[in-house]
Write a protein that holds these residues in place. Structure first.
Motif, PDB file in Angstrom:
ATOM      1  N   UNK A 140     -11.703  -0.672 -36.708  1.00  0.00           N
ATOM      2  CA  UNK A 140     -11.441   0.571 -35.998  1.00  0.00           C
ATOM      3  C   UNK A 140     -12.355   0.690 -34.801  1.00  0.00           C
ATOM      4  N   UNK A 141     -12.557   1.908 -34.292  1.00  0.00           N
ATOM      5  CA  UNK A 141     -13.412   2.061 -33.121  1.00  0.00           C
ATOM      6  C   UNK A 141     -13.738   3.517 -32.874  1.00  0.00           C
ATOM      7  N   UNK A 142     -14.774   3.747 -32.055  1.00  0.00           N
ATOM      8  CA  UNK A 142     -15.092   5.056 -31.503  1.00  0.00           C
ATOM      9  C   UNK A 142     -15.470   4.833 -30.035  1.00  0.00           C
ATOM     10  N   UNK A 143     -15.592   5.915 -29.265  1.00  0.00           N
ATOM     11  CA  UNK A 143     -15.783   5.815 -27.819  1.00  0.00           C
ATOM     12  C   UNK A 143     -17.088   6.491 -27.391  1.00  0.00           C
ATOM     13  N   UNK A 144     -17.515   6.106 -26.194  1.00  0.00           N
ATOM     14  CA  UNK A 144     -18.667   6.757 -25.565  1.00  0.00           C
ATOM     15  C   UNK A 144     -18.244   7.307 -24.209  1.00  0.00           C
ATOM     16  N   UNK A 145     -19.041   8.250 -23.712  1.00  0.00           N
ATOM     17  CA  UNK A 145     -18.949   8.748 -22.345  1.00  0.00           C
ATOM     18  C   UNK A 145     -20.357   8.620 -21.769  1.00  0.00           C
ATOM     19  N   UNK A 146     -20.478   7.974 -20.608  1.00  0.00           N
ATOM     20  CA  UNK A 146     -21.804   7.784 -20.005  1.00  0.00           C
ATOM     21  C   UNK A 146     -21.988   8.790 -18.863  1.00  0.00           C
ATOM     22  N   UNK A 147     -23.217   9.293 -18.738  1.00  0.00           N
ATOM     23  CA  UNK A 147     -23.505  10.255 -17.683  1.00  0.00           C
ATOM     24  C   UNK A 147     -23.501   9.562 -16.331  1.00  0.00           C
TER      25      UNK A 147
END
Length: 393
Positions: free
Chosen positions: A386-393
């Motif tokens: 599976x997977x999860x996501x990131x958001x970078x500043x």
């Protein structure tokens, strides 16, 4: 390969010699005491040798063995002379933007009923930022609060005599997207859970995704496993979650390429730049900048995570079903549930991408460790992935 084999055998030989020497020395100390019960200093020597073994175990990240040797050190060093340097106070130097943030401080201690680590409030409060204070060696979490800003968590290890410094930036209230947590070291957001089947279904039924599936020569995007495609299309050409699956399960049966495509689709839909986490981002979210084997500490119990032996019958479960499998920054299921695709190589020469953590059907505790994981080709799909996501500043 031959050079590597020779080096490996040489290393093993040196290790055997070191272990043999250690036990020979312990035997000589016992013999000296037998010959002269009044001999002085034998316990102090033992304590120093056990201390060396403890430090070796810590370097090898074998925390169970390190704890064993720490107990032996304490037994033979009752006045604490040998370990005095381990109790040297640390200096904590914290600044924050904006200034004047209040600080709630916690030290990680073993749970009274289970061998996992939990944050325990310090008996004395720390002053508002900026501040400098003396603290005992250990693992800590600070929660910074300021009116008009989001609370900020920061976790860290403080080693004996060390100066730990940080300047932290609090975010204005409402900055963190729903379902994400903020990691201040690196300044990024990561999902508090894995992408679910329900969320993935919306991507799968987007007209552009359906067109890509139709154009592909082999199955892509749709969840699949060893028996082929797992989700069927209805008469209208749209996919549905199978009756024996749950929309709250992690989106499993997807490849690295599928996860990348989902991140691109969600970025276009929401106007944010989503991505798969790097190995550094994923591991930091898991260990919170502290030396630990699992997000919850150094001991393992199958019942604490979504794994093969956590239930009488192994099967996927809704995300966030295991409250113990929660990292210091508030991420769930980094240990179990699904092995998660990471934007890093596991074996670049073979073209294997990295997977972090392990899954609902696996048993080996080493695979669930933060620095464990596995690798697979980027087009490989499995009901374990599976997977999860990131958001970078």
């Amino acid at each position: 390969d031959c050079d590597l084999d020779r080096a490996s055998r040489r290393r093993e030989s040196i290790r055997r010699d070191r272990e043999r020497t250690f036990f020979d020395l312990m035997a000589l100390l016992s013999e000296a005491e037998r010959l002269d019960p009044r001999v002085a200093g034998a316990d102090a020597v033992r304590a120093r040798f056990y201390l060396e073994k403890m430090e070796e175990a810590l370097l090898a990240r074998d925390f169970i063995e390190a704890e064993l040797y720490r107990e032996l050190v304490d037994r033979h060093d009752p006045d604490g002379a040998v370990t005095a340097h381990l109790r040297r106070a640390c200096t904590l130097d914290v600044g924050a933007t904006p200034r004047g943030a209040s600080v709630a401080a916690f030290r990680y201690e073993e749970h009274p009923d289970e061998p996992r680590l939990v944050p325990v409030p310090l008996p004395a409060p720390l002053p508002p930022t900026p501040f400098e204070a003396a603290i005992e060696p250990g693992a800590y979490q600070l929660v910074l609060s300021h009116e008009g800003f989001e609370d900020l968590r920061w976790s860290f290890d403080a080693d004996p005599g060390e100066r730990v410094s940080a300047t932290l930036r609090l975010l204005p209230a409402g900055s963190t997207p729903e379902g994400f947590v903020y990691v201040p070291v690196g300044e990024y957001w990561i999902m508090e859970r894995e992408v679910t089947c329900g969320e993935y279904l919306a991507f799968l039924n987007d007209p552009a995704t359906l067109a890509a599936i139709d154009a592909a020569e082999t199955p892509i995007r749709v969840p699949r496993g060893p028996d082929g495609v797992s989700w069927a299309r209805g008469a209208g050409g749209r996919y549905a979650i199978p009756a024996d699956w749950d929309a709250r399960w992690p989106a499993i049966g997807v490849s690295y390429r599928d996860a990348e495509a989902y991140a691109r689709w969600l970025s276009e839909r929401d106007g944010r730049a989503y991505a798969l986490p790097t190995r550094e981002e994923w591991t930091r979210a898991a260990h919170g900048d502290m030396r630990r084997t699992y997000p919850f500490g150094n001991a393992w119990r199958a019942k604490w995570v979504s794994s093969c032996y956590s239930r009488p019958t192994a099967m996927p479960e809704p995300v966030m079903s295991y409250p113990v499998d929660r990292s210091p920054y508030g991420c769930f299921d980094l240990c179990g549930s699904a092995a998660e695709w990471i934007d890093d190589w596991f074996d670049e020469e073979r073209g294997f991408k990295r997977l972090g953590g392990s899954s609902w059907g696996m048993t080996d505790p080493a695979g669930f460790a933060i620095w464990g994981g596995n690798g697979a080709p980027p087009d490989a799909a499995s009901h374990a992935y599976g997977f999860r996501l990131v958001i970078r500043r």
